[in-house]
Design a protein around this motif. Structure first.
Motif, short mmCIF file in Angstrom:
data_model
loop_
_atom_site.label_atom_id
_atom_site.label_comp_id
_atom_site.label_asym_id
_atom_site.label_seq_id
_atom_site.Cartn_x
_atom_site.Cartn_y
_atom_site.Cartn_z
N ILE A 110 -0.37 -3.84 -9.55
CA ILE A 110 0.03 -2.55 -9.01
C ILE A 110 -1.07 -1.52 -9.20
O ILE A 110 -1.97 -1.69 -10.03
N GLY A 111 -1.00 -0.43 -8.46
CA GLY A 111 -1.80 0.74 -8.70
C GLY A 111 -0.88 1.86 -9.17
O GLY A 111 0.34 1.74 -9.12
N ALA A 112 -1.47 2.95 -9.63
CA ALA A 112 -0.66 4.10 -10.06
C ALA A 112 -1.50 5.35 -10.00
O ALA A 112 -2.63 5.38 -10.49
N ARG A 113 -0.94 6.38 -9.39
CA ARG A 113 -1.64 7.65 -9.27
C ARG A 113 -1.49 8.49 -10.52
O ARG A 113 -2.34 9.31 -10.85
N ASN A 114 -0.38 8.32 -11.25
CA ASN A 114 -0.12 9.09 -12.45
C ASN A 114 0.82 8.31 -13.35
O ASN A 114 1.28 7.22 -12.99
N VAL A 115 1.09 8.85 -14.53
CA VAL A 115 1.92 8.15 -15.51
C VAL A 115 3.34 7.95 -15.01
O VAL A 115 3.93 6.88 -15.21
N ARG A 131 -1.71 8.35 0.97
CA ARG A 131 -2.92 7.69 1.46
C ARG A 131 -2.94 7.63 2.98
O ARG A 131 -4.01 7.69 3.59
N ALA A 132 -1.78 7.52 3.59
CA ALA A 132 -1.73 7.46 5.06
C ALA A 132 -2.26 8.76 5.66
O ALA A 132 -2.90 8.76 6.71
N ALA A 133 -1.99 9.88 4.99
CA ALA A 133 -2.47 11.17 5.49
C ALA A 133 -3.96 11.34 5.26
O ALA A 133 -4.64 12.03 6.02
N ARG A 134 -4.49 10.68 4.22
CA ARG A 134 -5.91 10.82 3.90
C ARG A 134 -6.78 9.87 4.70
O ARG A 134 -8.00 9.97 4.67
N GLY A 135 -6.17 8.89 5.38
CA GLY A 135 -6.96 7.90 6.09
C GLY A 135 -7.42 6.82 5.14
O GLY A 135 -6.82 6.55 4.12
N GLN A 152 0.81 -1.22 0.00
CA GLN A 152 0.00 0.00 0.00
C GLN A 152 0.85 1.28 0.00
O GLN A 152 0.49 2.29 0.59
N GLY A 153 1.97 1.21 -0.67
CA GLY A 153 2.84 2.36 -0.80
C GLY A 153 3.96 2.42 0.21
O GLY A 153 4.85 3.28 0.10
N LEU A 154 3.93 1.53 1.19
CA LEU A 154 4.97 1.55 2.21
C LEU A 154 6.33 1.19 1.61
O LEU A 154 7.36 1.72 2.03
N LEU A 155 6.33 0.30 0.61
CA LEU A 155 7.59 -0.12 -0.02
C LEU A 155 7.91 0.77 -1.22
O LEU A 155 8.18 0.30 -2.34
N THR A 156 7.87 2.06 -0.99
CA THR A 156 8.27 3.04 -1.97
C THR A 156 9.11 4.09 -1.24
O THR A 156 9.28 4.02 -0.02
N SER A 157 9.55 5.08 -1.97
CA SER A 157 10.32 6.16 -1.33
C SER A 157 9.42 7.15 -0.60
O SER A 157 9.91 8.07 0.06
N LYS A 158 8.11 6.95 -0.69
CA LYS A 158 7.14 7.93 -0.22
C LYS A 158 7.29 8.27 1.26
O LYS A 158 7.16 9.42 1.67
N TYR A 159 7.57 7.25 2.08
CA TYR A 159 7.56 7.45 3.53
C TYR A 159 8.97 7.48 4.14
O TYR A 159 9.11 7.44 5.36
#
Length: 341
Positions: free
Chosen positions: A294-299, A241-245, A225-232
């Motif tokens: 996978i999911g993707a928010r943008n290209v 998504r963590a900020a949005r609940g 759910q995005g945890l295994l990215t550079s995001k966090y």
């Protein structure tokens, strides 16, 4: 007018789904998030176009994907009509039912009534005569397994789905479901479990079961759910998504999990990959895994994930080092359901 990339199939190693004749791309696109009515339609459209241009032929939906429920299928149906009318036979489109969808006693679960009604609604929303794969989205203990499987059999015989699958079933229930379906001449094609470096439950029996049965496996949430990215790596960004609940619980950003993520990120750097790319490649290291969903928010996010295919090989030393950090992260929202069955 959308014109598909003529070289979209070049260099893609499509994988056979179990012992079936159906092949899937090694990375498939799921529309769980970012493609609903609350999202920017043209952004989702550009992601789907780009995915197809890069050889992604499998698009995975469910009745309640959105938000609001049903809107991802509605948007996808509009995109199919606008851009993919001449490409339908190049696509594998899947949907599911079982989680909550509409009010009342029949709006969820594994009953024949819910599954049949839900698929009819999904086909209407997408403007399709059939889906390629239809899933029982979850096991439900208050419905006999025989009834749920009989509904899947009926769906195939009606021509509303070419294949059937399961999602989030445990090994023994999967084995029994496959037996029931096989007796009716409708093989179980595929299982869709959650699987990532921080959620390895399918290695404790399900993968062996699927391999023995000849059933394919498409792993959802390979990026946890995005945890295994550079995001966090530097905290929680405001647009995460963590900020949005919602489905991502900020409690998952524990010190232990973040420590694992930082360590895995260092390994990815040594491999010349982003953390997301390594996480996807790692899921695909097992030949029993047909595809990573996978999911993707943008290209740009999509391209980063698809570039995982540039480096799928791992040395024994890399796998050993990854194993020291790729441990249970308590991120599986579906674990209680699986353990119960």
């Amino acid at each position: 007018m959308y014109l598909a990339n003529p070289g979209r199939y070049d260099g893609i190693d499509y994988r056979r789904t179990g012992r079936s004749g159906l092949k899937l791309p090694p990375i498939s696109l799921g529309l769980w998030q970012n493609f609903g009515g609350a999202d920017v339609f043209e952004t989702g459209r550009s992601v789907i176009r780009r995915a197809f241009d890069r050889g992604v032929t499998h698009f995975d939906l469910a009745n309640n994907y959105g938000p609001p429920y049903g809107s991802a299928e509605e948007n996808f149906g509009t995109i199919l009509n606008k851009d993919f009318q001449h490409h339908r036979d190049e696509l594998v489109i899947s949907s599911k039912a079982g989680w909550d969808m509409w009010d009342g006693a029949y709006g969820r679960g594994g009953s024949r009534k819910h599954l049949l009604a839900s698929l009819d609604q999904s086909l209407t929303r997408m403007g399709l005569d059939y889906v390629d794969i239809f899933y029982s989205h979850r096991p439900t203990l208050d419905v006999p397994l025989e009834e749920t499987m009989a509904a899947l059999v009926q769906i195939v015989r009606q021509g509303k789905a070419l294949y059937v699958g399961l999602s989030s079933y445990g090994p023994e229930r999967t084995r029994e479901a496959a037996r029931i379906l096989r007796a009716e001449g409708v093989p179980l094609l595929i299982h869709q479990p959650s699987y990532s470096m921080l959620n390895r439950w399918i290695e404790e029996g399900l993968l062996d079961t699927l391999g023995e049965l000849g059933v394919g496996c498409i792993a959802f949430s390979p990026l946890a759910q995005g945890l295994l990215t550079s995001k966090y790596l530097g905290g929680v960004p405001q647009d995460a998504r963590a900020a949005r609940g919602g489905s991502f619980n900020e409690k998952l950003l524990s010190d232990d999990n973040l420590s694992r993520v930082h360590a895995l990120n260092e390994i990815a750097k040594q491999r010349g990959q982003s953390l997301a790319q390594m996480a996807i490649a790692w899921v695909l290291r097992d030949a029993r895994v047909t595809s990573a969903l996978i999911g993707a928010r943008n290209v740009a996010q999509l391209d980063d994930s698809l570039d995982a295919l540039d480096n799928l090989a791992f040395s024994d030393e890399e796998l050993k080092e990854i194993d020291t950090h790729a441990t249970e992260g308590s991120i599986d929202l579906w674990r209680g359901l699986i353990d119960a069955v």
